[in-house]
Design an enzyme around this catalytic site. Sequence first.
Site, PDB file in Angstrom:
ATOM      1  N   ASP A  23      48.966  45.110  29.506  1.00  0.00           N
ATOM      2  CA  ASP A  23      49.016  44.243  28.318  1.00  0.00           C
ATOM      3  C   ASP A  23      48.482  44.868  27.031  1.00  0.00           C
ATOM      4  O   ASP A  23      48.448  44.219  25.988  1.00  0.00           O
ATOM      5  CB  ASP A  23      48.250  42.935  28.613  1.00  0.00           C
ATOM      6  CG  ASP A  23      46.773  43.162  29.010  1.00  0.00           C
ATOM      7  OD1 ASP A  23      46.217  42.315  29.742  1.00  0.00           O
ATOM      8  OD2 ASP A  23      46.189  44.200  28.601  1.00  0.00           O
ATOM      9  N   HIS A  50      49.592  51.067  35.947  1.00  0.00           N
ATOM     10  CA  HIS A  50      50.849  50.362  36.237  1.00  0.00           C
ATOM     11  C   HIS A  50      51.790  50.293  35.049  1.00  0.00           C
ATOM     12  O   HIS A  50      52.658  49.432  34.989  1.00  0.00           O
ATOM     13  CB  HIS A  50      50.539  48.942  36.741  1.00  0.00           C
ATOM     14  CG  HIS A  50      49.787  48.950  38.042  1.00  0.00           C
ATOM     15  ND1 HIS A  50      49.038  47.881  38.473  1.00  0.00           N
ATOM     16  CD2 HIS A  50      49.657  49.900  38.996  1.00  0.00           C
ATOM     17  CE1 HIS A  50      48.479  48.173  39.646  1.00  0.00           C
ATOM     18  NE2 HIS A  50      48.842  49.402  39.982  1.00  0.00           N
ATOM     19  N   THR A 109      39.381  42.277  39.170  1.00  0.00           N
ATOM     20  CA  THR A 109      40.518  42.615  40.032  1.00  0.00           C
ATOM     21  C   THR A 109      40.266  42.119  41.438  1.00  0.00           C
ATOM     22  O   THR A 109      39.159  42.184  41.961  1.00  0.00           O
ATOM     23  CB  THR A 109      40.807  44.132  40.049  1.00  0.00           C
ATOM     24  OG1 THR A 109      41.908  44.384  40.933  1.00  0.00           O
ATOM     25  CG2 THR A 109      39.616  44.957  40.489  1.00  0.00           C
ATOM     26  N   GLU A 153      35.290  35.833  41.822  1.00  0.00           N
ATOM     27  CA  GLU A 153      35.244  35.465  43.252  1.00  0.00           C
ATOM     28  C   GLU A 153      35.111  36.728  44.088  1.00  0.00           C
ATOM     29  O   GLU A 153      35.428  37.833  43.640  1.00  0.00           O
ATOM     30  CB  GLU A 153      36.527  34.714  43.628  1.00  0.00           C
ATOM     31  CG  GLU A 153      37.781  35.565  43.492  1.00  0.00           C
ATOM     32  CD  GLU A 153      39.069  34.735  43.566  1.00  0.00           C
ATOM     33  OE1 GLU A 153      39.007  33.537  43.866  1.00  0.00           O
ATOM     34  OE2 GLU A 153      40.126  35.313  43.289  1.00  0.00           O
TER      35      GLU A 153
HETATM   36  C1  BV8 Z   1      52.843  52.408  45.912  1.00  0.00           C
HETATM   37  C2  BV8 Z   1      52.945  45.979  37.374  1.00  0.00           C
HETATM   38  C3  BV8 Z   1      53.657  54.196  47.200  1.00  0.00           C
HETATM   39  C4  BV8 Z   1      54.151  45.173  37.151  1.00  0.00           C
HETATM   40  C5  BV8 Z   1      51.962  45.654  39.580  1.00  0.00           C
HETATM   41  C6  BV8 Z   1      49.525  47.954  52.545  1.00  0.00           C
HETATM   42  C7  BV8 Z   1      48.436  48.756  52.268  1.00  0.00           C
HETATM   43  C8  BV8 Z   1      48.392  49.538  51.133  1.00  0.00           C
HETATM   44  C9  BV8 Z   1      49.448  49.516  50.237  1.00  0.00           C
HETATM   45  C10 BV8 Z   1      50.499  48.692  50.506  1.00  0.00           C
HETATM   46  C11 BV8 Z   1      50.572  47.936  51.644  1.00  0.00           C
HETATM   47  N1  BV8 Z   1      51.736  47.264  51.622  1.00  0.00           N
HETATM   48  C12 BV8 Z   1      52.420  47.576  50.490  1.00  0.00           C
HETATM   49  C13 BV8 Z   1      51.688  48.454  49.832  1.00  0.00           C
HETATM   50  C14 BV8 Z   1      51.990  49.035  48.584  1.00  0.00           C
HETATM   51  C15 BV8 Z   1      51.800  48.072  47.419  1.00  0.00           C
HETATM   52  C16 BV8 Z   1      50.600  47.161  47.553  1.00  0.00           C
HETATM   53  O1  BV8 Z   1      49.486  47.555  47.317  1.00  0.00           O
HETATM   54  N2  BV8 Z   1      50.852  45.902  47.939  1.00  0.00           N
HETATM   55  C17 BV8 Z   1      49.747  44.975  48.088  1.00  0.00           C
HETATM   56  C18 BV8 Z   1      50.154  43.605  47.562  1.00  0.00           C
HETATM   57  C19 BV8 Z   1      49.331  44.954  49.549  1.00  0.00           C
HETATM   58  N3  BV8 Z   1      51.567  48.959  46.305  1.00  0.00           N
HETATM   59  C20 BV8 Z   1      52.623  49.479  45.682  1.00  0.00           C
HETATM   60  O2  BV8 Z   1      53.787  49.228  45.952  1.00  0.00           O
HETATM   61  C21 BV8 Z   1      52.277  50.492  44.605  1.00  0.00           C
HETATM   62  N4  BV8 Z   1      53.056  51.671  44.823  1.00  0.00           N
HETATM   63  O3  BV8 Z   1      52.017  52.143  46.755  1.00  0.00           O
HETATM   64  O4  BV8 Z   1      53.704  53.491  45.989  1.00  0.00           O
HETATM   65  C22 BV8 Z   1      54.599  53.455  48.107  1.00  0.00           C
HETATM   66  C23 BV8 Z   1      55.947  53.616  47.886  1.00  0.00           C
HETATM   67  C24 BV8 Z   1      56.824  52.962  48.747  1.00  0.00           C
HETATM   68  C25 BV8 Z   1      56.364  52.119  49.790  1.00  0.00           C
HETATM   69  C26 BV8 Z   1      54.956  51.941  49.959  1.00  0.00           C
HETATM   70  C27 BV8 Z   1      54.076  52.621  49.109  1.00  0.00           C
HETATM   71  C28 BV8 Z   1      52.617  49.936  43.226  1.00  0.00           C
HETATM   72  C29 BV8 Z   1      51.664  48.802  42.914  1.00  0.00           C
HETATM   73  C30 BV8 Z   1      51.865  48.356  41.475  1.00  0.00           C
HETATM   74  C31 BV8 Z   1      52.607  47.058  41.468  1.00  0.00           C
HETATM   75  N5  BV8 Z   1      52.689  46.603  40.082  1.00  0.00           N
HETATM   76  N6  BV8 Z   1      52.104  45.259  38.309  1.00  0.00           N
HETATM   77  C32 BV8 Z   1      53.844  43.956  36.327  1.00  0.00           C
HETATM   78  O5  BV8 Z   1      52.686  43.782  35.869  1.00  0.00           O
HETATM   79  O6  BV8 Z   1      54.766  43.171  36.149  1.00  0.00           O
HETATM   80  S1  BV8 Z   1      50.777  44.921  40.545  1.00  0.00           S
HETATM   81  C33 BV8 Z   1      49.985  43.635  39.777  1.00  0.00           C
HETATM   82  O7  BV8 Z   1      48.853  43.425  40.628  1.00  0.00           O
HETATM   83  C34 BV8 Z   1      49.395  43.905  38.400  1.00  0.00           C
HETATM   84  O8  BV8 Z   1      49.552  45.222  37.936  1.00  0.00           O
HETATM   85  C35 BV8 Z   1      47.925  43.670  38.633  1.00  0.00           C
HETATM   86  O9  BV8 Z   1      47.155  44.372  37.772  1.00  0.00           O
HETATM   87  C36 BV8 Z   1      47.803  44.129  40.014  1.00  0.00           C
HETATM   88  C37 BV8 Z   1      46.532  43.853  40.726  1.00  0.00           C
HETATM   89  O10 BV8 Z   1      46.228  42.488  40.550  1.00  0.00           O
HETATM   90  P1  BV8 Z   1      44.857  42.183  39.778  1.00  0.00           P
HETATM   91  O11 BV8 Z   1      44.864  42.932  38.486  1.00  0.00           O
HETATM   92  O12 BV8 Z   1      43.728  42.433  40.700  1.00  0.00           O
HETATM   93  O13 BV8 Z   1      45.037  40.667  39.431  1.00  0.00           O
HETATM   94  P2  BV8 Z   1      44.787  39.428  40.410  1.00  0.00           P
HETATM   95  O14 BV8 Z   1      45.352  38.218  39.749  1.00  0.00           O
HETATM   96  O15 BV8 Z   1      45.218  39.790  41.800  1.00  0.00           O
HETATM   97  O16 BV8 Z   1      43.196  39.298  40.466  1.00  0.00           O
HETATM   98  C38 BV8 Z   1      42.461  38.939  39.305  1.00  0.00           C
HETATM   99  C39 BV8 Z   1      41.038  38.776  39.759  1.00  0.00           C
HETATM  100  O17 BV8 Z   1      40.240  38.478  38.618  1.00  0.00           O
HETATM  101  C40 BV8 Z   1      40.851  37.614  40.736  1.00  0.00           C
HETATM  102  O18 BV8 Z   1      40.066  38.064  41.827  1.00  0.00           O
HETATM  103  C41 BV8 Z   1      40.111  36.562  39.920  1.00  0.00           C
HETATM  104  O19 BV8 Z   1      39.181  35.857  40.723  1.00  0.00           O
HETATM  105  C42 BV8 Z   1      39.368  37.408  38.910  1.00  0.00           C
HETATM  106  N7  BV8 Z   1      39.095  36.763  37.631  1.00  0.00           N
HETATM  107  C43 BV8 Z   1      39.814  35.786  37.014  1.00  0.00           C
HETATM  108  N8  BV8 Z   1      39.236  35.511  35.804  1.00  0.00           N
HETATM  109  C44 BV8 Z   1      38.174  36.343  35.670  1.00  0.00           C
HETATM  110  C45 BV8 Z   1      38.074  37.132  36.826  1.00  0.00           C
HETATM  111  N9  BV8 Z   1      37.116  38.059  36.996  1.00  0.00           N
HETATM  112  C46 BV8 Z   1      36.224  38.218  35.994  1.00  0.00           C
HETATM  113  N10 BV8 Z   1      36.257  37.501  34.846  1.00  0.00           N
HETATM  114  C47 BV8 Z   1      37.209  36.556  34.658  1.00  0.00           C
HETATM  115  N11 BV8 Z   1      37.217  35.852  33.509  1.00  0.00           N
END
Ligand code: BV8
Length: 247
Positions: free
Chosen positions: A100, A115, A185, A212
């Site tokens: 962003d 990302h 995160t 959390e």
């Molecule tokens: C890859 C961009 C190699 C697009 C995004 C099993 C194990 C390991 C890996 C994997 C697996 N299964 C699949 C995978 C691979 C996968 C992955 O990790 N999946 C997860 C879901 C298990 N990863 C990938 O595919 C990555 N590439 O590994 O390549 C490969 C190749 C082929 C096959 C396999 C592997 C690419 C990952 C990138 C994906 N793109 N976004 C877009 O934005 O449109 S991901 C998306 O999630 C965003 O980028 C975001 O940043 C990211 C992470 O989420 P968070 O930022 O943590 O946000 P979230 O809402 O989850 O959490 C926010 C937190 O803040 C919460 O906990 C909340 O409580 C807290 N919060 C809220 N308010 C506040 C706060 N904290 C403090 N203050 C506040 N005020």
Amino acid sequence: MEDLLKRIKSCKRCVVLTGAGVSAESGVPTFRGKEGLWGKFRPEELATMDAFMANSSIVWEWYNWRRELLGKVQPNPGHFAMSEMEQLFDSFCLITQNVDSLHQAAGSKEVLELHGNILRNKCADCSSPFLDEGDIDPDAIPKCKKCGGKIRPDVVWFGELLNEQVINSAFEESEQADIFFSVGTSALVHPAASLPVAAKRHGAILVEINVEPTPISEMADFCFNLPSGQFLPDMVANLKSERVADQ
Ligand code: BV8
Ligand code: ZN
């Protein structure tokens, strides 16, 4: 906080990893959780190349909606505190999963964008940057001038590799850190979520600031379940006043 401030004093190399939570207080919905962006959609449905090839207009509608939202928001005190942290350590590296540009808007100079960035476009086939300004019409998606491929947002989708240089730098910096902050995160998305683990394994103090608990909370040396926009300005103000006192 006192104990953390004491520990920080001896730290020269600081790394901060941020996620969607640091932009929440700017009004940008997070990815997971009740008000999440994904609430209306499921990540697998939209943030993948398959989804884009299957239904480019829906994917572009989603990104246009997010871009419009971003056009109305400002960095929050947490972003500004992190830009101030650059001056408080001999070496400082900000790594973000966010797309962003709010860290840059708050004055952070060096930002490793794991990302990509939602405000940039590129060709889905040859990845050439698409520099034309203006909105993308989901029903008339522009084509790459070089190869005719469809234009897409320049972000990393699930199943896509991250930019090698960016992720390698992120691991190098994390492994050399004296202190590593994981902020706003859910620590679920890899390889980003492996950075705090690598830092800890190489001897860094691990600090988590997240409203959390997450899968890395247990291994963290400090866990503050507080909003980043509240905790970080407080911490930076304390660090700065201690600096003055020590001089
Ligand atoms: C890859 C961009 C190699 C697009 C995004 C099993 C194990 C390991 C890996 C994997 C697996 N299964 C699949 C995978 C691979 C996968 C992955 O990790 N999946 C997860 C879901 C298990 N990863 C990938 O595919 C990555 N590439 O590994 O390549 C490969 C190749 C082929 C096959 C396999 C592997 C690419 C990952 C990138 C994906 N793109 N976004 C877009 O934005 O449109 S991901 C998306 O999630 C965003 O980028 C975001 O940043 C990211 C992470 O989420 P968070 O930022 O943590 O946000 P979230 O809402 O989850 O959490 C926010 C937190 O803040 C919460 O906990 C909340 O409580 C807290 N919060 C809220 N308010 C506040 C706060 N904290 C403090 N203050 C506040 N005020
Ligand atoms: Zn192309």
